[in-house]
Design an enzyme around this catalytic site. Sequence first.
Site: not given
Lengths: 371, 337
Positions: A280, A267, A271
């Site tokens: 993160y 990815r 998100h």
Amino acid sequence: MNAPNDTAHRKVASFEIFHTQYLDPEGRPTAEWPVWAQKPESLRELYRLMVRTRVFDKKAVSLQRTGQLGTYAACLGQEAIGAAIGHALAADDVFMPAYREYAAQFARGVPMKDVLLYWGGDERGMVYPEGTPAYHDFPLSVPIGTHVPHSIGVAYAFKLRGEKRVVLVSCGDGASSKGDFLEAVSSAKVWDLPIVFLVNNNQWAISLPRQKQTGAQTLAQKAIAGGMPGEQVDGNDAVATREVLSQAIARARNGEGPSLVEAITYRLHDHTTADDARRYRPDEEVQAAWGNCPIKRTKAYLQRSGHWSDADEQRLLAEAAAEVEAQVQAFLDTEPEPPAAIFDTLYESLPKSLVWQREEVIAAGPIGEDH
Amino acid sequence: MAESGKTATKNLALIEAINLALHSEMGRDEDVVVLGEDIGKNGGVFRATVGLLDAYGEGRVIDTPLAETLVAAMAIGLSTQGLRPVAEIQFSGFLYPCVDQVVNHATRYRNRTRGRMSCPLVIRAPNGGGIHAPEHHSESLETTFAHMPGLRVVCPSSPARAYGLLLAAIRDPDPVIFLEPTRCYRLFKQSVEDNGEALPLDTCFVEREGSDITLVSWGAMMHDTRRAADLLAEEGIAAEVIDVATLKPLDLETILTSVAKTGRCVIAQESARAGGWGSEIAAGLAEHGLLSLFAPVMRVSGYDTIMPLARMEKLFIPGVERILKEVRKVFEIAPKN
């Protein structure tokens, strides 16, 4: 435990998981390709679909950033999986998406405008045009993995009616931890159902990395517990993903039952547009993953083999930009539904006890600036 | 057994009427399939599906793995393809894993695709206590589902009504939660005509007329409510008895019409009190029927406790006495002239 060598123990099961790659990260073939892939036009079709999807994806993010679209889940870096699904399924098959397989939806007839309507907060983005394969597909599914077991009922219906149709249901690596997913995978082989479970493993479930999702070596091996074939494929390799899915689809269509394919991808985006992955995820990891971009890999092959010119590229980009622009305009020009719409397909016909609520909404008038 | 035309009238317990309706509808419509745990050879833990496997084969009578989420989800998938699945969940407490599927998917596919898709499915389950069953077997879930938009929630209270309402539920184009009164499964028999005629959904049934007080209930509590009405009649109080039958969507009109006549109302439910469906009905009466009322609307209900295990379940489940107690309060406030 170590393999014991005594008469008290005997081996009752063993398994292996294979990983398939036909196109290496530099765009070089790793083995002889399947016949379909040897036709340059097949590769060009996949490439065009991936590029159109990326142009769309980028535009959707910019629409969100400029306040013209709601929260959007980008598919950046995962275009090969959607393209392979779109290329591999037959028109009569049923596709049951999670939400990062826009390329497959476009291939099956979902207008880009509909995806924008959906993320723009309009249910009509899930209607899909009559007469397209998408018309009998499922809409996007936001709750993680809970749509996966619907495939059991759909495929059972096909089998009961003797239809040679296949269901392809996709979900992410996070969904593979959900009970809904596991109940479906555990039961599909009981009836030898024509299902392909596709796990789009993009390594991150929002902030949770793949290795914290499960202690299992692969997600593909969850298939073994369900008694079906499970395999990994390089999900940034459009050739391998299309081939592995085609084989799984063919097995399902031939009555050999379900399969699970874990497509390994990354990815590249957050998100969703509401997420900030820098909180993160190390930037070096993302930069390294760009080197494995599926579009770059396919383009490198096509160019090196003389099947794609700079002029082809310019034309494709211009066409994609024009297509996306037209679809964005169609989205922006779509007036909101009349207020009564929130009642009109709640039931097939509105129960009489709800009629006053519908009338109240109508009397309040259309949605104005203050809403 | 009497014959009337082509249809037979049988004296049946409620569970037998359920079985008859399933047989009847599977015979009439080949799109009807049944699924659930132990419903095939075993005929279901309460025997609701006895004989279906032999009559219709394992293609349409589907023994599922032991996975309640899957049962609901599979029913959803089947229904999207034009089949008419009737799923059985063995006990009400095991309905909870289905809630996500029902609420997030079954109720929504029609609406979110603006009618392109639909989920004409039924999920049947026993509901409530009173049969000394183990833990998690005696819960009352009607309100959990009745709160949810896009659903129908049906609670039959007699064999004949179970037959007709189940036919209606199967034929309904939208998802229906069909909660059967566990303790009435074999409590009494009633004449049921196998005529294939559905009863109307979304309609309360006035099953006994009276002018002094309206007693409203559904499911197993209807049995106690009927007995309360009998006892009140001996005292010269004429109770009108309403079986809500379809809780969602609620036919408040029928209840309002009755209360306009009687001026008094007691609502009896087995489930916990706070936020129960009786509260919804009472609120509707307060909004639209207050000026007809001579006394407050009283609720009879289970307590706001966990459903006790078998030894204490009678403390929870309100019986005739607790209904009569609330009725007497009403007549203390507003004596009969």
